[in-house]
Scaffold this motif. Structure first.
Motif, short mmCIF file in Angstrom:
data_model
loop_
_atom_site.label_atom_id
_atom_site.label_comp_id
_atom_site.label_asym_id
_atom_site.label_seq_id
_atom_site.Cartn_x
_atom_site.Cartn_y
_atom_site.Cartn_z
N SER A 48 0.86 -1.19 0.00
CA SER A 48 0.00 0.00 0.00
C SER A 48 0.89 1.23 0.00
N TRP A 52 5.09 -0.06 1.18
CA TRP A 52 5.26 -0.34 -0.24
C TRP A 52 5.35 -1.83 -0.55
N GLY A 54 4.33 -4.12 1.92
CA GLY A 54 3.51 -4.76 2.93
C GLY A 54 4.24 -4.87 4.26
#
Length: 296
Positions: A48, A52, A54
């Protein structure tokens, strides 16, 4: 030699990749967007904007841990390569000049080191001296040193039989002067090839040890440690092992590519390479059209 290596496409690709990896090792801990050791309740999160790559099973940011762990991998591989260079190349050169006793002893020592399984020996040394990456890498570098010993010895033997080296020794030149003036220039290209290959081997060794949890105390991040922890949660994050695995693979590939580029531009191959470039440039100059009303 540097210009020749950079004139090859493979050499430029290898230098760019290894430069990026070196920059990650230097600035990675400061570029990490979050604390690589900080845990949270957001465990095994998908990639996300906030994370970036997880998060892991403890909610730690994987991208930050990947950046922070690059330093251990790079420094460990350099320790292996430099230790092998010092322990192997110097005795390999001197074995040609210091008599049969020194030659026999160093050859037998090199044969013994080749027979030892370096990974198991590194584990044994860590068990004796404590869990630390530095002692493991130094011992592993000593076990890899026969590669440099044999390369340096073979190159030195080829130079030692030349007439100008024999003339220098007959005229009273010291062994140290002969090595610095004549031998080292001829030995340097094959040693540079071995050094580039050993850096790749060092990355594999560091990753293997840290994958097994040896050399670095958790929760300190390493590429091998990230790969091991990600493999335990493939059902939740099947893509998680890809970033550390790709970094290891690309770094080893770039090291081997650099070794091939150095080999292609050194020695007889290097002279042929330069001659071919000059011949190609001359042909292009001859084929260039003459401007109207002017000389070529």
């Amino acid at each position: 030699m540097v210009r020749r290596v950079l004139s090859l496409t493979s050499g430029r690709i290898a230098v760019v990749i290894l430069s990026v990896i070196a920059l990650l090792a230097v600035f990675g801990p400061w570029l990490a967007p979050q604390d690589p050791l900080a845990t949270s309740d957001n465990t095994l999160a998908a990639a996300s904007g906030a994370h970036w790559l997880g998060t892991d099973y403890l909610g730690r940011d994987l991208f930050s841990r990947l950046l922070d762990g690059s330093r251990v991998s790079v420094l460990g591989s350099l320790e292996v390569a430099l230790m092998a260079l010092v322990v192997g190349a110097i005795p390999g050169i001197l074995s040609v000049y210091l008599g049969r006793v020194f030659e026999w002893l160093t050859l037998r020592l090199a044969d013994t080191l080749v027979a030892l399984p370096f990974l198991l020996f590194a584990v044994a040394v860590i068990a004796l001296l404590g869990n630390g990456i530095n002692q493991a890498m130094l011992v592993t570098g000593a076990l890899v040193s026969p590669l440099f010993y044999r390369v340096a010895r073979a190159a030195t033997l080829a130079v030692a039989r030349s007439q100008y080296v024999e003339a220098a020794l007959i005229s009273g030149a010291s062994i140290g002067w002969v090595v610095r003036r004549h031998v080292w220039v001829k030995v340097l290209p094959p040693i540079a090839v071995a050094l580039a290959q050993t850096i790749g081997v060092g990355f594999v060794i560091v990753s293997s040890l840290t994958f097994l949890g040896i050399g670095v105390q958790p929760p300190a991040p390493t590429w091998g440690g990230l790969l091991a922890s990600d493999l335990g949660y493939l059902s939740h994050q099947p893509w998680a092992p890809l970033p550390p695995a790709l970094l290891i693979m690309v770094t080893v590939w770039a090291s081997n590519l650099l070794a091939d580029a150095i080999r292609d531009v050194s020695g007889e191959a290097g002279r042929a390479f330069v001659n071919n470039r000059k011949a190609r440039a001359n042909r292009l100059d001859k084929d260039r059209p003459v401007p109207a009303g002017g000389a070529r």
